[in-house]
Design a protein around this motif. Structure first.
Motif, PDB file in Angstrom:
ATOM      1  N   THR B 138       0.860  -1.179   0.000  1.00 59.78           N
ATOM      2  CA  THR B 138       0.000   0.000   0.000  1.00 59.78           C
ATOM      3  C   THR B 138       0.902   1.237   0.000  1.00 59.78           C
ATOM      4  O   THR B 138       2.122   1.132   0.107  1.00 59.78           O
ATOM      5  CB  THR B 138      -0.876   0.041   1.263  1.00 59.78           C
ATOM      6  OG1 THR B 138      -0.015   0.205   2.394  1.00 59.78           O
ATOM      7  CG2 THR B 138      -1.673  -1.237   1.439  1.00 59.78           C
ATOM      8  N   ALA B 139       0.268   2.415  -0.055  1.00 63.46           N
ATOM      9  CA  ALA B 139       1.039   3.654  -0.037  1.00 63.46           C
ATOM     10  C   ALA B 139       1.828   3.787   1.270  1.00 63.46           C
ATOM     11  O   ALA B 139       2.901   4.383   1.296  1.00 63.46           O
ATOM     12  CB  ALA B 139       0.108   4.843  -0.231  1.00 63.46           C
ATOM     13  N   ALA B 218       6.133  -1.947  -2.376  1.00 60.87           N
ATOM     14  CA  ALA B 218       4.951  -1.457  -3.086  1.00 60.87           C
ATOM     15  C   ALA B 218       4.344  -2.596  -3.891  1.00 60.87           C
ATOM     16  O   ALA B 218       5.012  -3.574  -4.207  1.00 60.87           O
ATOM     17  CB  ALA B 218       5.327  -0.310  -4.013  1.00 60.87           C
ATOM     18  N   SER B 225      -0.419   1.423  -7.164  1.00 56.88           N
ATOM     19  CA  SER B 225       0.770   1.442  -6.313  1.00 56.88           C
ATOM     20  C   SER B 225       2.048   1.378  -7.143  1.00 56.88           C
ATOM     21  O   SER B 225       3.029   0.816  -6.719  1.00 56.88           O
ATOM     22  CB  SER B 225       0.714   0.293  -5.314  1.00 56.88           C
ATOM     23  OG  SER B 225       0.530  -0.927  -5.997  1.00 56.88           O
TER      24      SER B 225
END
Lengths: 341, 274
Positions: B138-139, B218, B225
């Motif tokens: 995820t970010a 990522a 992403s």
């Protein structure tokens, strides 16, 4: 001093040394081959190369060392185009060898006709690997489109296996909904919406699923899945064979331009032909690829579950067309990701 | 200009010549080469490849995460620099040396370590998963990696400035009746601000270009992403050289603009805040 210097050449030791060097260079020629392959063939070619070295030593007396390189199929093709001097390319799909013929002029465009079975001595199926007990109840490709399922598959832009995976799901949908391409796109979009990660190669995706513990289901080469199920983590996973799936045909080819400059034309060809022998086919089956040879196939039939197969040529009109429609920049796959974000 | 070089060391012209030659070979020619290569492709094609929605999503992710990571580093880095420069405590030198660790560690190792730690099977990852938080893919994972690689910049930019701050100025402020908060706001902060800005800019620039550590944590999924440097690699792997060049050019121009504006801001702040 001067006498001693000349004397050195007359000494018996020098003769012995010279003799050894000469006889070595005549007796055992050492040949090196570079086999640039795709991701999950590591273990298979490791075993096959040893068998071929023995076979070649018996036949010609020469030592042959086959070096291996592995990675996502598309990535490997690009490495060859960029100058990786491979003697043979054993890639994940015919499109990546076509590229070598078209862009690199490394072999003739009709390369697939040079060896039997479209130059694909082994095949595989695209199957599903789930965690033990199948907690999400996954039975077929349908279940991957459900909203609460997390799916692991590599990026089709870089991985050959990922392209087979994509087309397997798409073909499944076409068969299910009577050839409705619109339905198929919706179905595949729902699957890719469920992917938290797109690795660059099939082996990377397997590691993400098996080692890193991400996701509920891995879309995988059958040989890769069976490899996991015979490895040390075998108790943590189980196999789900879809009702209908694609017949994956990874091709092999020698690269004329490179073999010519290395002087390896004969041995490179013999190397690939050895894949079609009973010995070669048995190593293939032993590493969980489906062999072409009917007798070997019967012998190993117990390890492969029966399923309905379709091929790229039947449903998608060959790899060049499939690539252009689905995986080229701005193709269907880009839409699938855009709509599934 | 006939102004004589007053330097005690001879060889001004020679060393200047070498400096320019070196800069030319190492910096200007490669960067210029990118522009030359870009000029060979039709502009509309480049524009389409650099400005499609996939690329814009990648820029947003890259610059967004870099901004957050650099901001975290600006705050935490100032704090760490202050502690390391102002206080004596056991293990200070070890802590100080640790700051350089992200510099020395190959980024791939950093990425691998973070991934191992925060994976669902990993040590911290399994604990966080129980709380319903997922970091990798995820970010959050990207920000984590970028914060890690950017940490030394702010600390190292600030330390010499803090060490040179005159304690007398703070004492004078206190003796004139300023309380601590006021002293910090009007005496210390203005002196530190340009250095914080420099550190922030360097951490940010590093984060924008970071690739090695991010790809491990990522998801690398386009639109979701995939950072811009990963998009460049993805274009290359599909033989889309124009696409790779176009995205590279956008990154280059944005980074240059950023450095320029930070430079201006620094100049402005050192003139008006003192």
């Amino acid at each position: 001093m001067k006498i001693g210097y000349v004397g050195a050449f007359r000494s018996p030791w020098f003769g012995l040394l010279l003799g050894t060097v000469l006889s070595l260079s005549v007796q055992a020629k050492r040949i090196e081959l570079l086999n640039v392959s795709y991701d999950p063939t590591r273990e298979f070619y490791l075993e096959f190369n040893k068998a071929f070295a023995t076979y070649w030593k018996d036949k010609t007396g020469d030592d042959v060392v086959v070096n291996q390189s592995h990675g996502g199929s598309g990535k490997q093709a690009r490495a060859i185009l960029d100058g990786l001097s491979a003697d043979v390319a054993t890639l994940g799909l015919a499109y990546d060898v076509n590229i070598l013929a078209e862009k690199g002029k490394l072999l003739s465009a009709d390369w697939q006709k040079r060896l039997p079975d479209n130059s694909a001595p082994y095949t595989s199926a695209i199957v599903l690997l789930v965690r033990k007990g199948n907690p999400k109840g996954i039975k077929d490709f349908d279940d991957l489109a459900r909203p609460n399922v997390s799916v692991i598959t590599p990026n089709p832009k870089t991985s050959g296996g990922a392209r087979w995976n994509f087309l397997a799901a798409w073909g499944f949908a076409l068969k299910k909904w009577g050839g409705d391409a619109h339905k198929a796109q919706e179905f595949v979009t729902a699957i890719y919406k469920n992917t938290p990660v797109l690795d660059t190669g099939a082996r990377g995706a397997t590691i993400t699923f098996v080692e890193r513990g991400v996701g509920d289901v891995l879309i995988s080469w059958e040989n890769e899945a069976l490899e996991v199920l015979h490895g040390k983590e075998k108790d943590q996973f189980q196999l789900v064979v879809p009702s209908t799936t694609i017949l994956a045909e990874p091709p092999v080819a020698w690269l004329d331009k490179n073999t010519k400059s290395h002087g390896t034309e004969v041995v490179a060809k013999a190397y690939l032909e050895f894949l079609y022998t009973v010995k070669g086919q048995e190593i293939i089956a032993g590493n969980f690829y489906r062999p072409r040879n009917p007798e070997v196939a019967t012998k190993f039939s117990g390890q492969f579950a029966p399923t309905q197969f379709f091929t790229v040529d039947e449903l998608f009109g060959g790899w060049n067309k499939a690539h252009k429609t689905f995986f080229a920049e701005g193709g269907v796959f880009d839409d699938v990701l855009r709509n599934g974000r | 200009m006939s102004q004589r070089n007053r330097s005690g060391l001879p060889g001004f012209h020679l060393t200047l010549g070498y400096t320019l030659l070196y800069l030319g070979i190492i910096v200007i020619i490669p960067v210029g080469g990118l522009f030359v290569r870009a000029a060979q492709s039709p502009f509309q094609e480049l524009w389409r490849l650099a400005m499609n929605d996939k690329a814009i999503a990648a820029y947003q992710l890259t610059f967004g995460c870099s901004l957050i990571a650099a901001s975290i580093n600006a705050v935490v880095g100032t704090w760490i620099a202050w502690v390391l420069s102002r206080y004596e405590f056991p293990g200070r030198r070890i802590a100080d040396a640790l700051i350089d660790f992200p510099f020395a560690l190959p980024t791939a190792v950093a990425g691998l370590t973070l991934a191992k730690l925060f994976d669902p099977h990993g040590w911290l990852g399994s604990a966080l998963a129980a709380l319903g938080i997922q970091v990798v893919l995820t970010a959050k994972g990207i920000i984590l990696a970028l914060t890690f690689v950017g940490l030394p910049f702010v600390v190292r930019a600030l330390q010499p400035v803090i060490e040179q701050l005159e304690l007398e100025a703070e004492e004078a402020a206190a003796s004139l009746g300023a309380h601590r908060g006021y002293t910090f706001r009007r005496v210390i902060a203005p002196a530190l601000f340009p250095a914080i800005l420099t550190g922030f800019a360097m951490a940010f620039a590093r984060a924008v270009g970071e690739y090695g550590s991010v790809i491990f944590v990522a998801g690398n999924k386009p639109y979701v992403s995939q950072i811009a440097p990963a998009l460049i690699v993805s274009y290359l792997e599909n033989f889309e050289y124009d696409g790779a060049i176009a995205v590279a050019l956008v990154l280059l121009i944005l980074s240059m603009l950023l450095l320029l504006s930070v430079n201006l801001l620094e100049r402005w702040s050192s003139r008006f805040l003192r």
